[in-house]
Motif scaffolding. Structure first.
Motif, short mmCIF file in Angstrom:
data_model
loop_
_atom_site.label_atom_id
_atom_site.label_comp_id
_atom_site.label_asym_id
_atom_site.label_seq_id
_atom_site.Cartn_x
_atom_site.Cartn_y
_atom_site.Cartn_z
N ILE A 63 32.76 9.85 -34.03
CA ILE A 63 33.22 10.50 -32.80
C ILE A 63 34.68 10.12 -32.63
N GLU A 115 33.05 15.41 -32.21
CA GLU A 115 32.00 14.87 -33.07
C GLU A 115 32.25 15.38 -34.48
N LEU A 170 25.62 13.00 -37.94
CA LEU A 170 26.79 12.60 -37.15
C LEU A 170 27.44 11.40 -37.83
N TYR A 214 30.49 15.76 -38.09
CA TYR A 214 29.23 15.77 -38.83
C TYR A 214 29.52 16.04 -40.30
#
Length: 168
Positions: free
Chosen positions: A12, A125, A9, A127
């Motif tokens: 955000i 999110e 991650l 990644y």
């Protein structure tokens, strides 16, 4: 059986405000003349990808691999982009220059790689897929994946999702 690469991650994104919270600092630089992803990955094609490539004058039979299919659970997502039989590279990768022949109209999966975007309500999110073959992940000359990087490179994607949220 190959193991799935680690996904980290990175950030955000609040789709309502476009505020970016960096979770894990990562650098990225697409290394010119590399093309490793064009050999290593199976690329899913959306209907929109097929239409955009056909607008360039190609027939779907030239680039769609109708034998390779992508599913999420039991939902059919689409077919794969064809690979060349002589070296397993993408049919649109120029074998000499290692450059994409359809770069402006390349499929969504190519435009997003090595990033994966997962929407949860009004949050996105971001990644990074840590594929061992990609030299651009944490490249010493790479750019920090922060707010300015994400909004410049993927602002179009965030805007698409903002429209879907009815915020525009």
């Amino acid at each position: 059986m190959a193991t799935e690469p680690k996904r980290t991650l990175v950030a955000i994104v609040d789709l309502l405000t476009l505020k970016v919270e960096v979770v894990t600092p990562v650098k990225f630089k697409c290394v010119e003349d590399c093309g490793r992803c064009c050999y290593e990955l199976e690329i899913p094609l959306r209907d929109e990808d097929i239409e955009a490539i056909e607008e360039l004058g190609y027939s779907a039979w030239e680039f769609v691999d109708y034998e390779k299919m992508f599913y999420r659970g039991d939902r059919f997502l689409g077919y794969a982009l064809k690979k060349r039989p002589f070296d397993d590279g993408c049919v649109f990768l120029d074998p000499e220059t290692k450059r994409c022949r359809i770069y402006p109209k390349r499929p969504m999966a190519c435009r997003l790689y090595p990033f994966v975007f997962v929407k949860h309500g009004s949050k996105m999110e971001v990644y990074i897929k840590e594929d061992s073959f990609c030299p651009g992940i944490n490249h010493p000359d790479g750019e920090l994946v922060d707010s300015s990087f994400l909004l410049r490179e993927y602002g179009w994607l965030f805007e698409e999702y903002r429209r879907k949220l009815g915020e525009r």
